[in-house]
Design a protein around this motif. Structure first.
Motif, PDB file in Angstrom:
ATOM      1  N   GLU A  89       0.853  -1.189   0.000  1.00 44.99           N
ATOM      2  CA  GLU A  89       0.000   0.000   0.000  1.00 44.99           C
ATOM      3  C   GLU A  89       0.890   1.241   0.000  1.00 44.99           C
ATOM      4  OE1 GLU A  89      -3.622   0.017   2.384  1.00 44.99           O
ATOM      5  OE2 GLU A  89      -3.038  -1.961   3.116  1.00 44.99           O
ATOM      6  N   LEU A  90       1.016   1.839  -1.167  1.00 44.17           N
ATOM      7  CA  LEU A  90       1.950   2.955  -1.311  1.00 44.17           C
ATOM      8  C   LEU A  90       1.569   4.136  -0.426  1.00 44.17           C
ATOM      9  CD1 LEU A  90       2.595   2.868  -5.165  1.00 44.17           C
ATOM     10  CD2 LEU A  90       3.852   1.744  -3.322  1.00 44.17           C
ATOM     11  N   GLU A  91       0.268   4.352  -0.240  1.00 44.68           N
ATOM     12  CA  GLU A  91      -0.167   5.452   0.610  1.00 44.68           C
ATOM     13  C   GLU A  91       0.332   5.251   2.036  1.00 44.68           C
ATOM     14  OE1 GLU A  91      -2.551   5.417   3.184  1.00 44.68           O
ATOM     15  OE2 GLU A  91      -2.597   7.598   3.431  1.00 44.68           O
ATOM     16  N   GLU A  92       0.358   4.002   2.481  1.00 49.40           N
ATOM     17  CA  GLU A  92       0.838   3.676   3.820  1.00 49.40           C
ATOM     18  C   GLU A  92       2.339   3.944   3.934  1.00 49.40           C
ATOM     19  OE1 GLU A  92       0.077  -0.026   6.796  1.00 49.40           O
ATOM     20  OE2 GLU A  92       0.776  -0.565   4.793  1.00 49.40           O
ATOM     21  N   VAL A  93       3.093   3.562   2.908  1.00 52.22           N
ATOM     22  CA  VAL A  93       4.539   3.810   2.892  1.00 52.22           C
ATOM     23  C   VAL A  93       4.812   5.306   2.956  1.00 52.22           C
ATOM     24  CG1 VAL A  93       6.668   3.545   1.564  1.00 52.22           C
ATOM     25  CG2 VAL A  93       5.018   1.678   1.627  1.00 52.22           C
ATOM     26  N   LEU A  94       4.077   6.076   2.165  1.00 53.15           N
ATOM     27  CA  LEU A  94       4.269   7.528   2.134  1.00 53.15           C
ATOM     28  C   LEU A  94       3.915   8.170   3.469  1.00 53.15           C
ATOM     29  CD1 LEU A  94       2.885   8.287  -1.422  1.00 53.15           C
ATOM     30  CD2 LEU A  94       5.160   8.908  -0.608  1.00 53.15           C
ATOM     31  N   ARG A  95       2.866   7.660   4.123  1.00 51.93           N
ATOM     32  CA  ARG A  95       2.406   8.257   5.371  1.00 51.93           C
ATOM     33  C   ARG A  95       3.438   8.089   6.486  1.00 51.93           C
ATOM     34  NH1 ARG A  95      -1.988   5.200   6.653  1.00 51.93           N
ATOM     35  NH2 ARG A  95      -3.445   6.503   5.537  1.00 51.93           N
ATOM     36  N   LEU A  96       4.084   6.914   6.542  1.00 50.60           N
ATOM     37  CA  LEU A  96       4.939   6.591   7.680  1.00 50.60           C
ATOM     38  C   LEU A  96       6.407   6.936   7.475  1.00 50.60           C
ATOM     39  CD1 LEU A  96       3.561   3.117   8.822  1.00 50.60           C
ATOM     40  CD2 LEU A  96       3.427   5.265  10.063  1.00 50.60           C
ATOM     41  N   SER A  97       6.886   6.898   6.231  1.00 55.53           N
ATOM     42  CA  SER A  97       8.322   6.979   5.964  1.00 55.53           C
ATOM     43  C   SER A  97       8.788   8.408   5.730  1.00 55.53           C
ATOM     44  CB  SER A  97       8.671   6.137   4.728  1.00 55.53           C
ATOM     45  OG  SER A  97       8.135   4.839   4.830  1.00 55.53           O
TER      46      SER A  97
END
Length: 513
Positions: A467-475
């Motif tokens: 889930e790219l949105e998840e990667v962007l949100r956390l990283s």
């Protein structure tokens, strides 16, 4: 706004009313309604344990109902098994494709429905029929190739084709996209839309909210075994849907929106540094730095080398080129035990096969990591009890009973136990590979919040997710993989999902961040 009972029953292909199912000590479903119309894609939503699987199994004949009724195409039905449901026109494709990988595509499509002549199977005619069924879904495959030689996405589509051989009126898709990349999901969605256009009722179960809003017409929400409501999808927002599922407003994810903007001090020595480290045939040599308190995301399509990079970094795969440094000193990581010894904790992608030990309790699973780090020195019982209690409370593991077998927990709670296991070792670097795959939004929010909290406290994290949105949100920073090599890095605060997808699709420049 919930639909009225009149609206729910109008043109209903499936009408489940007052469904109640009780197991020893627990009421799994309590007076639940579900209405499916022909020519619609209907999402079934709820947290793990909300009753989704139980309701599906009632519809498909796996479970008998204790109370309530099921009507298909206006006819009341009592299913005594899956064969009864299939005869009524209800077919199911589960998350784990239930096909025979060693048989051909055509044999799988026509299994149990082979063309027979004079009491014998006419294989040429059977394969012709299989070709026709596949083409009905827009698929053109060599039906004589082994099913196992095809991707999971193709196997999912073959399973759907097999389900439609009996001209099913209702198709239940249980987490069909959990192992598919973005392109494969779109291929599946094209098939689902085609089925909808032909009047099939598609019941879609997924944990991906964006997919619900992309493909569904309506959704039914369950919570704690009870019906919350039936809603047109265009009257819901993602936040509203999550709130309905949880029974509370979810502020955790909103609070994470600034995590990627948090500044990270990269002036000192990295916690872990890969310098041209790789393994022949597995992952090309790559440079990766992870600094104190930093979350480094790893993004790329399935099969791009994300997991392989993590395994080399953790010592699960031995690097045969370059070197890995921990706190500025070169180390040899030949096994996961070496990684643990150097403060690197790795939670693998397949939590069932490589993470949890199903026959052990929650407490036993949590203390495994610290016991491995200490070797032969036994962890005192009092220390075990204190650690287990601390992490059960800190991570909200449910049920909060350390003596329950972990196999009886939901996927989200199993993942929390794995997180507890590695946090108990006080690692310098925590590597999480798909920690939120296949878990409900509440558990997902809990895990994401904990990762953000731990990184703010100084823990370094490598985070992998489809889930790219998840990667962007956390990283704070994202390493992008393609064809088993690193193609570049991006600062999360300087891109979005579309930009990340474009970078993955069109090879970027090394060191773009």
């Amino acid at each position: 706004m919930s639909l009225t009972d009149e609206e729910m029953t109008s043109d209903a292909l499936v009408a489940m009313r007052g469904i109640t199912i009780q197991f020893p000590g627990v009421k799994a479903l309590d007076d639940v309604d579900l209405t499916l119309r022909g020519g619609e894609i209907h999402a079934l939503m709820g947290e793990n344990g909300a009753g989704k699987s139980t309701l599906i199994k009632a519809l498909t004949g796996e479970y008998a109902v204790d109370a309530g009724s099921i009507a298909v195409a206006g006819e009341q039905r009592v299913f005594h098994g899956t064969a009864d449901a299939q005869q009524a026109g209800v077919s199911t494709v589960y998350q784990e494709v239930n096909l025979c990988a060693n048989l051909s595509v055509g044999e799988n499509v026509m299994l149990g429905h082979e063309v027979r002549r004079a009491g014998r199977i006419d294989w040429r005619a059977t394969h012709r029929a299989a070709v026709g069924h596949l083409q009905n879904l827009g698929l053109r495959l060599d039906t004589r190739t082994a099913l196992g030689s095809h991707s999971i996405a193709v196997q999912q589509l073959v399973a759907i084709s097999r389900a439609m051989v009996t001209e099913a009126k209702v198709l239940v898709l249980d987490e069909p996209t959990s192992s598919l990349d973005r392109g494969e999901v779109q291929q599946l969605f094209a098939v689902m839309r085609d089925l909808r256009s032909r009047g099939v009722a598609v019941l879609f179960v997924t944990h991906f909210l964006d997919q619900v809003f992309e493909i569904s017409d309506r959704c039914t929400v369950l919570r704690n075994g009870r019906l919350v409501g039936d809603y047109p999808i265009d009257e819901l927002s993602p936040g509203r849907l999550v709130s309905l599922m949880l029974g509370r407003e979810l502020e955790d994810l909103a609070a994470l929106s600034g995590a990627s903007d948090r500044p990270v001090d990269r002036s000192g020595t990295p916690v872990v540094r890969m310098k041209g480290a790789g393994r022949k045939g597995l992952i090309e040599p790559a440079d990766v730095d992870v600094y104190p308190g930093e979350v480094v995301g790893i993004a790329g399509l399935l099969g791009s080398g994300r997991t392989e990079l993590a395994r080399v970094l953790a010592g699960a795969e031995h690097a045969d080129s370059g070197q890995i440094e921990v706190a500025g000193k070169a180390v040899r990581l030949n096994t996961p035990r070496h990684g643990i010894d150097h403060g690197i904790a790795y939670s693998p992608e397949d939590r069932r096969a490589e993470g949890i030990l199903g026959d052990l309790t929650v407490a036993e699973n949590i203390v495994l990591g610290i016991q491995a780090r200490r070797g032969w020195r036994k962890v005192r019982r009092s220390e075990q009890d204190a650690l287990v209690s601390e992490y059960i409370a800190a991570l909200g593991i449910r049920p909060a009973n350390p003596h329950v077998l972990i196999r009886n927990l939901s996927g989200g709670n199993q993942q929390k136990v794995l997180l507890a296991r590695w946090l108990a070792t006080a690692p310098a670097l925590l590597i999480l590979d798909e920690p939120t795959r296949g878990i409900d939004v509440g558990a997902k929010a809990d895990i994401q919040s904990k990762v953000a909290e731990l990184s703010e406290q100084g823990l370094s994290v490598v985070f992998i997710s489809s889930e790219l949105e998840e990667v962007l949100r956390l990283s704070q920073r994202i390493v992008v993989m393609r064809e088993h090599r690193k193609i570049g890095e991006l600062a999360s605060s300087e891109t979005d999902v579309d930009g990340l997808i474009d970078f993955i699709a069109h090879e970027g420049r090394e060191g773009a961040a």
